[in-house]
Write an enzyme that holds these catalytic residues in place. Structure first.
Site, PDB file in Angstrom:
ATOM      1  N   GLN A   1      58.727  60.474  83.068  1.00 55.26           N
ATOM      2  CA  GLN A   1      60.006  59.808  82.784  1.00 55.26           C
ATOM      3  C   GLN A   1      60.996  59.992  83.930  1.00 55.26           C
ATOM      4  OE1 GLN A   1      58.280  61.497  80.454  1.00 55.26           O
ATOM      5  NE2 GLN A   1      58.620  60.677  78.411  1.00 55.26           N
TER       6      GLN A   1
ATOM      7  N   ASP B   1      66.422  65.418  71.803  1.00 57.89           N
ATOM      8  CA  ASP B   1      65.805  64.564  70.775  1.00 57.89           C
ATOM      9  C   ASP B   1      66.200  65.003  69.379  1.00 57.89           C
ATOM     10  OD1 ASP B   1      63.873  64.550  73.252  1.00 57.89           O
ATOM     11  OD2 ASP B   1      63.656  62.669  72.167  1.00 57.89           O
TER      12      ASP B   1
END
Ligand code: MRU
Length: 361
Positions: A203, A243
């Site tokens: 990422q 998250d």
């Protein structure tokens, strides 16, 4: 955010005014392609296969997924089915559950005939609020960067280390960890970003792609470089996303975040987590955070672009090697210098979070 001079968000209502467009993040950083979602199934696949990713964007996509489902069938059982199918796509980012709860709350009591329109309005509201919330996170985080810049020699860059992609691609716009960086850069504060590669999905390449398009100076580094750079005094600040953050301040984020926080503490580098309140899991006892275990293939193979531009996928482990692929880890609150939220910067402690968000706590 602009891509080659054209303003983009990561998800939006398509030009037909009915379906939903996304940037297919599986193809980045090599190809910039827009994909269309027209059904609940499309939305589920987009989240599960990581065409969209990042906690806030997963939440927004789930919201649009409920809307797309309601276009197909707005009966009670269809709404229940849509919510459970979307909830099953990925386990860790709590924004998914948050968005589904909000969608159910907005449309559950309405007659079926009104649900699709109301679902679209709510999904648009979730997406719009995400942009405003991230911008607010950016304003608060900007002050951290400004403070460090003021202690440096004129023109010397503030070095910021980030992990995974907590950029605008992971949200609807601005990003969480990148919002302060974009605002600092736009305000003329010299910044330089150490971009962790973030194996196995890399990422970091998305972060580098974003930063490059915005003109923010950065260097792409392997995941193991951060501790060394901190020892060398080359990192002023760590900014990461989340998250799921528990009410006690423990932060679940992309695998490897915990090691960065340990190295930061050992080297007196401030370690801040940037997150919207939709990432906070307020359950008194969530019974442990579900850590996504992803496919072995992500570790066994690596994709990259060949010189002639073709993307190749090659093996990197001896065949038959057993593989483990936990996708997230938990950084204990004691390693977190502060949580940068839309309402300000708070200690990673239950009392501080509860005081900042009394209506949610
Ligand atoms: O597996 P991903 O790419 O969805 O994981 C994303 C992250 O871990 C991000 O750091 C997190 O969602 C914060 S995004 C603003």
């Amino acid at each position: 955010v602009n891509v080659d001079g054209r303003p983009f968000r990561s998800i939006w209502l398509a030009d037909d005014g009915v379906t939903v467009d996304i940037i297919d993040q599986r193809l980045l950083p090599y190809e910039f392609e827009i994909s269309n979602l027209s059904t609940l199934y499309d939305a589920c696949v987009a989240i599960r296969d990581m065409a969209v990713r990042g906690a806030p964007l997963i939440g927004a996509t789930a919201a649009y997924g409920v809307y797309l489902a309601m276009r197909e069938d707005a009966a009670d059982d269809a709404l229940a089915h849509a919510c459970s199918a979307l909830l099953e796509t990925r386990p860790t980012a709590v924004n998914l559950r948050w968005a589904l709860d909000r969608m159910r709350g907005a449309i559950g009591a309405l007659p079926a005939a009104r649900r699709a329109a109301a679902a679209l309005a709510e999904a648009n509201a979730i997406a719009g609020e995400d942009v405003a919330v991230n911008r607010a996170i950016g304003e608060h985080g900007l002050e951290l960067i400004r403070g460090i810049a003021q202690r440096k020699k004129a023109g010397e860059a503030v070095n910021i280390l980030t992990h995974c992609n907590a950029g605008w691609l992971a949200t609807v716009d601005w990003g969480t960890a990148t919002a302060p960086i974009y605002l600092a850069h736009d305000a003329g504060i010299p910044v330089h970003v150490w971009v962790d590669e973030t194996r196995p999905r890399n990422q970091g390449a998305l972060t580098a792609w974003e930063l490059g398009h915005h003109g923010v100076p950065h260097s792409y580094i392997v995941d193991n470089a951060g501790g060394h750079l901190m020892q060398q005094g080359k990192v002023d600040l760590c900014l990461v996303g989340s998250d799921r953050t528990l009410r006690n301040g423990d932060v679940c984020n992309k695998i490897g975040t915990y090691l960065k926080a340990l190295a930061a503490q050992d080297n007196d580098v401030p370690f801040y987590v940037c997150l919207p309140s939709s990432t906070i899991d307020w359950q008194p006892d969530p019974g442990g955070i579900p850590i996504e275990e992803r496919a072995a293939r992500e570790i066994e193979r690596i994709a990259g672009r060949l010189d002639e531009r073709r993307v190749a996928d090659v093996g990197v482990t001896p065949s038959g090697t057993p593989v483990a692929n936990p996708a997230f880890d938990v950084t204990p609150a004691r390693l977190v210098t502060g949580l940068v939220t839309e309402r300000g910067i708070f200690a990673a402690r239950e009392d501080a979070l509860a005081a900042a968000f009394p209506e949610l706590a």
